[in-house]
Each structure stands twice: as structure tokens, then as C-alpha cells.
Design a protein around this motif. Structure first.
Motif, PDB file in Angstrom:
ATOM      1  N   PRO A   1       0.804  -1.224   0.000  1.00  0.00           N
ATOM      2  CA  PRO A   1       0.000   0.000   0.000  1.00  0.00           C
ATOM      3  C   PRO A   1       0.832   1.266   0.000  1.00  0.00           C
ATOM      4  O   PRO A   1       0.306   2.345  -0.251  1.00  0.00           O
ATOM      5  N   GLU A   2       2.132   1.135   0.273  1.00  0.00           N
ATOM      6  CA  GLU A   2       3.013   2.305   0.260  1.00  0.00           C
ATOM      7  C   GLU A   2       3.392   2.718  -1.158  1.00  0.00           C
ATOM      8  O   GLU A   2       3.949   3.784  -1.377  1.00  0.00           O
ATOM      9  N   GLY A   3       3.086   1.891  -2.143  1.00  0.00           N
ATOM     10  CA  GLY A   3       3.389   2.219  -3.530  1.00  0.00           C
ATOM     11  C   GLY A   3       4.581   1.442  -4.047  1.00  0.00           C
ATOM     12  O   GLY A   3       5.441   0.986  -3.284  1.00  0.00           O
ATOM     13  N   LEU A   4       4.648   1.284  -5.359  1.00  0.00           N
ATOM     14  CA  LEU A   4       5.672   0.461  -5.996  1.00  0.00           C
ATOM     15  C   LEU A   4       6.629   1.222  -6.906  1.00  0.00           C
ATOM     16  O   LEU A   4       7.677   0.698  -7.277  1.00  0.00           O
ATOM     17  N   THR A   5       6.270   2.437  -7.307  1.00  0.00           N
ATOM     18  CA  THR A   5       7.117   3.193  -8.229  1.00  0.00           C
ATOM     19  C   THR A   5       8.511   3.369  -7.630  1.00  0.00           C
ATOM     20  O   THR A   5       8.666   3.660  -6.441  1.00  0.00           O
ATOM     21  N   ALA A   6       9.544   3.180  -8.466  1.00  0.00           N
ATOM     22  CA  ALA A   6      10.927   3.264  -7.992  1.00  0.00           C
ATOM     23  C   ALA A   6      11.803   3.933  -9.033  1.00  0.00           C
ATOM     24  O   ALA A   6      11.544   3.845 -10.238  1.00  0.00           O
ATOM     25  N   ALA A   7      12.835   4.631  -8.553  1.00  0.00           N
ATOM     26  CA  ALA A   7      13.780   5.305  -9.435  1.00  0.00           C
ATOM     27  C   ALA A   7      15.192   4.931  -9.052  1.00  0.00           C
ATOM     28  O   ALA A   7      15.496   4.690  -7.876  1.00  0.00           O
ATOM     29  N   TYR A   8      16.067   4.885 -10.053  1.00  0.00           N
ATOM     30  CA  TYR A   8      17.481   4.578  -9.825  1.00  0.00           C
ATOM     31  C   TYR A   8      18.332   5.521 -10.664  1.00  0.00           C
ATOM     32  O   TYR A   8      17.992   5.838 -11.802  1.00  0.00           O
ATOM     33  N   GLY A   9      19.464   5.960 -10.109  1.00  0.00           N
ATOM     34  CA  GLY A   9      20.421   6.750 -10.863  1.00  0.00           C
ATOM     35  C   GLY A   9      20.648   8.119 -10.261  1.00  0.00           C
ATOM     36  O   GLY A   9      20.098   8.475  -9.222  1.00  0.00           O
ATOM     37  N   LYS A  10      21.454   8.918 -10.944  1.00  0.00           N
ATOM     38  CA  LYS A  10      21.850  10.211 -10.380  1.00  0.00           C
ATOM     39  C   LYS A  10      20.694  11.195 -10.285  1.00  0.00           C
ATOM     40  O   LYS A  10      20.722  12.116  -9.469  1.00  0.00           O
ATOM     41  N   TRP A  11      19.640  11.010 -11.109  1.00  0.00           N
ATOM     42  CA  TRP A  11      18.495  11.905 -11.065  1.00  0.00           C
ATOM     43  C   TRP A  11      17.328  11.309 -10.284  1.00  0.00           C
ATOM     44  O   TRP A  11      16.221  11.857 -10.305  1.00  0.00           O
ATOM     45  N   ALA A  12      17.567  10.202  -9.576  1.00  0.00           N
ATOM     46  CA  ALA A  12      16.473   9.516  -8.888  1.00  0.00           C
ATOM     47  C   ALA A  12      15.784  10.407  -7.857  1.00  0.00           C
ATOM     48  O   ALA A  12      14.552  10.421  -7.750  1.00  0.00           O
ATOM     49  N   SER A  13      16.544  11.176  -7.099  1.00  0.00           N
ATOM     50  CA  SER A  13      15.943  12.032  -6.074  1.00  0.00           C
ATOM     51  C   SER A  13      15.085  13.118  -6.698  1.00  0.00           C
ATOM     52  O   SER A  13      14.012  13.462  -6.183  1.00  0.00           O
ATOM     53  N   ALA A  14      15.537  13.666  -7.825  1.00  0.00           N
ATOM     54  CA  ALA A  14      14.764  14.703  -8.512  1.00  0.00           C
ATOM     55  C   ALA A  14      13.450  14.124  -9.036  1.00  0.00           C
ATOM     56  O   ALA A  14      12.408  14.797  -9.005  1.00  0.00           O
ATOM     57  N   ILE A  15      13.489  12.897  -9.516  1.00  0.00           N
ATOM     58  CA  ILE A  15      12.268  12.238  -9.997  1.00  0.00           C
ATOM     59  C   ILE A  15      11.307  12.010  -8.841  1.00  0.00           C
ATOM     60  O   ILE A  15      10.102  12.272  -8.944  1.00  0.00           O
ATOM     61  N   ALA A  16      11.843  11.520  -7.719  1.00  0.00           N
ATOM     62  CA  ALA A  16      11.002  11.275  -6.546  1.00  0.00           C
ATOM     63  C   ALA A  16      10.341  12.566  -6.070  1.00  0.00           C
ATOM     64  O   ALA A  16       9.151  12.581  -5.738  1.00  0.00           O
ATOM     65  N   GLU A  17      11.094  13.665  -6.051  1.00  0.00           N
ATOM     66  CA  GLU A  17      10.529  14.951  -5.625  1.00  0.00           C
ATOM     67  C   GLU A  17       9.391  15.375  -6.542  1.00  0.00           C
ATOM     68  O   GLU A  17       8.359  15.878  -6.086  1.00  0.00           O
ATOM     69  N   ARG A  18       9.572  15.172  -7.835  1.00  0.00           N
ATOM     70  CA  ARG A  18       8.525  15.543  -8.790  1.00  0.00           C
ATOM     71  C   ARG A  18       7.262  14.725  -8.554  1.00  0.00           C
ATOM     72  O   ARG A  18       6.154  15.266  -8.520  1.00  0.00           O
ATOM     73  N   LEU A  19       7.409  13.424  -8.408  1.00  0.00           N
ATOM     74  CA  LEU A  19       6.243  12.568  -8.194  1.00  0.00           C
ATOM     75  C   LEU A  19       5.598  12.841  -6.842  1.00  0.00           C
ATOM     76  O   LEU A  19       4.371  12.886  -6.729  1.00  0.00           O
ATOM     77  N   HIS A  20       6.403  13.032  -5.824  1.00  0.00           N
ATOM     78  CA  HIS A  20       5.859  13.351  -4.504  1.00  0.00           C
ATOM     79  C   HIS A  20       5.057  14.647  -4.532  1.00  0.00           C
ATOM     80  O   HIS A  20       4.046  14.778  -3.831  1.00  0.00           O
ATOM     81  N   SER A  21       5.499  15.604  -5.337  1.00  0.00           N
ATOM     82  CA  SER A  21       4.789  16.889  -5.400  1.00  0.00           C
ATOM     83  C   SER A  21       3.366  16.731  -5.913  1.00  0.00           C
ATOM     84  O   SER A  21       2.501  17.557  -5.645  1.00  0.00           O
ATOM     85  N   GLY A  22       3.130  15.641  -6.656  1.00  0.00           N
ATOM     86  CA  GLY A  22       1.793  15.355  -7.161  1.00  0.00           C
ATOM     87  C   GLY A  22       1.063  14.302  -6.345  1.00  0.00           C
ATOM     88  O   GLY A  22       0.044  13.775  -6.785  1.00  0.00           O
TER      89      GLY A  22
END
Length: 312
Positions: A162-183
Motif C-alpha cells: 500500500p506504500e506504492g511500488l514506483t521506484a527510481a534509480y540513478g543520479k536523477w532519482a531524487s529529482a524524480i522522486a521529488e517531482r512525483l511526490h509533489s503530485g
């Protein structure tokens, strides 16, 4: 129809999966790697405050590309099919195209910017990465749905995760997570091994459920999970065993339950064997290699059903 998205070679052949009643067909090999961290239970909760996301180049103006742009701060650059990727735009380059368009994307991207590419595609991309010299490319496993162009994405959470499955890897992973979290969407930032395991699980999911569904015309993902569970369970076990041996990894307990839970979350999704090169084709390549070496096919059920459907 909702769009659900989503690959370094190791050598050891040992793997471990503690069988449940539905995974009894897994061979059990004991390895020294007994310490396991559940890769699908390391969620990072979306922040409660507004975060200014880093601007990005977004390649592909479809549902996913537009959804990512809508989650931005208005400073993104959307690049449509055939348009060049600029040299002087700093930040990540989100590639939101079909797998078969990836060669064309590279052609219009300056080579000095290849290290900023972030791939949102489903399937096994590692052989393609290696053939292009991309090495350790950034990737995202996107477990969210965009029903139609312009609509906000819906998180693909399941009853086992229930916590979610989307995952990111690499040097831009944190930036991707921030973008998705913002939505309001979930996203984990994973190291390479944990990401690879999750990538392979999704590859097993799409390869197994699409193939079993194709054997029963008209069957949705939900129907496969509910009505043809024995078939899909056997195939999951076989593909997971082959993937674990090939990559020298240890899948965490409960892989079948995680994949079936995701199928319940997207029960309406239709089934078909598509993008063979990027999905089932990787498992068939393991079969071809074994047969050429005079060893048993690691995926005999998979091979037989591909032949039955005249896919190979």
C-alpha cells in the motif's frame, strides 16, 4: 485505457526463494546471502509541503510525458517525436516514448547529454543499454496510470504494497522522486541491486500475465489472476528461477503474491504478447542460449506456450 509503466550481468547461479504453497515448484538452494531487505517495502512517503521540482527535458508528448510536465513548475521543455534534445538545457532528460523509438531518441540527443537520460520504459533494457554504451543508465519503474491525455496520474498501490511500488534509480532519482511526490504519488529511490530485483519482478509480471492471458482470448489481467492462477503461478516460478540464476540474485519471499496483488490493482488491463524483444524475448534468449550450449531449457513452459501461440 490506462497506461501502466515500468533492466549488468552477474555470474553466480545460486538463488533463494522460500516457497509458499503456490511456489513449491521453485528449486531451493541455500546460499550465504540470508540477510534480505524487502525491495518492495521501502517506500518514501510523499512530502506534505510543496516542493519546487527541478526542470527537465521531457521526450514524448503522450500521456506519461504530459503528466510529468503537469507535475513540474512550468520550466520543463517538452520535446516531441523527431525534435532535437537541446545541448544547453541543464537537468534530467525524461524519455517517455515507446521502446522501439529509443534508437531515434539517441540520434537526436547530443552524446554529451546521454548520461542525463532517464528511461521510463517497461521491459528489459539492459542489452540495449550495453549495445549503445549507456552503461549504468537512470531508470524509473512507473507504477501509475494515466487514463487519458491531460488527466492526473493514479498511483498503482496494491494490497500487499500500500506504500506504492514506483521506484527510481540513478543520479536523477531524487529529482524524480521529488517531482512525483509533489503530485501525491509514491516513489522509492533504490540502489542498483534493489532496483534490478524490482525491475525483474515487473518483467516477470508482464511476461507471465500477458502470455497466460493470450492463451485465453479476451482474458484480462484480473481474469488471469482469478481464473488461471495455477498456470500463471507455474510460469512465474519458472521465469523467476531463470532470472535469478542468470543474474545471480536472491528474490525476496512472496514474489507470486506481490505480482498477483498488482494484477488485482489493474484487473481491467487487457492481455496480449507485445514488444517481444523487450519482454518475453529476454527469457526466450536464455532458452536459446541454454539449448545452444546443450543444457536444459530453463523456461520450458514459457517456450512451449510461445510456440503454441506461434510467437516463435
Amino acid at each position: 485505457m490506462a497506461t501502466f509503466l515500468s533492466s549488468t550481468s552477474l555470474t553466480t547461479s545460486s538463488f533463494l526463494i522460500k516457497p509458499t504453497s503456490r511456489l513449491a515448484c521453485f528449486p531451493q538452494k541455500i546460499t550465504a546471502r540470508t540477510a534480505k531487505t524487502p525491495i518492495l517495502a521501502m517506500a518514501t512517503a510523499p512530502p506534505t509541503t510543496t516542493t519546487k521540482v527541478a526542470p527537465a527535458v521531457i521526450v514524448g508528448g503522450g500521456r506519461v510525458g504530459r503528466a510529468l510536465q503537469d507535475l513540474g513548475s512550468g520550466q520543463d521543455l517538452l520535446v516531441k517525436r523527431g525534435e532535437p534534445v537541446p545541448l544547453d538545457f541543464q537537468g534530467p532528460i525524461f524519455v517517455c516514448t515507446r521502446n522501439d523509438d529509443l534508437d531515434a531518441v539517441l540520434e537526436v540527443t547530443p552524446k554529451s547529454r546521454w548520461s542525463d537520460l532517464v528511461f521510463f520504459q517497461n521491459g528489459m533494457l539492459e542489452p540495449w543499454f550495453q549495445s549503445k554504451g549507456l552503461g549504468d543508465a537512470d531508470q524509473v519503474l512507473a507504477y501509475f496510470a494515466v487514463s487519458k491525455l491531460g488527466e492526473p496520474p493514479t498511483d498503482g498501490k496494491t494490497d500487499t504494497n500500500p506504500e506504492g511500488l514506483t521506484a527510481a534509480y540513478g543520479k536523477w532519482a531524487s529529482a524524480i522522486a521529488e517531482r512525483l511526490h509533489s503530485g501525491g504519488l509514491s516513489c522509492k529511490v533504490l540502489e542498483k541491486e534493489a532496483f534490478q530485483k524490482q525491475m525483474l519482478e515487473k518483467l516477470i509480471w508482464i511476461s507471465a500475465f500477458m502470455l497466460v492471458g493470450a492463451r485465453h482470448p479476451g482474458a484480462t489481467v484480473g481474469a488471469v489472476e482469478k481464473e488461471f492462477r495455477t498456470e500463471v503461478s507455474s510460469l512465474i516460478a519458472e521465469l523467476a528461477s531463470a532470472a535469478a540464476t542468470e543474474k545471480g540474485i536472491v528474490f525476496e519471499d512472496g514474489i507470486e503474491e506481490r505480482l498477483c496483488a498488482y494484477s488485482r490493482a489493474v484487473a481491467h488491463f487487457p492481455t496480449a504478447v507485445k514488444e517481444f524483444k523487450w519482454r518475453n524475448g529476454w527469457f526466450y534468449s536464455l532458452s536459446e542460449k541454454a539449448i545452444a550450449e546443450g543444457t536444459p531449457d530453463p523456461c520450458p513452459l514459457h517456450t512451449a506456450w510461445l510456440k503454441e501461440l506461434k510467437v516463435i
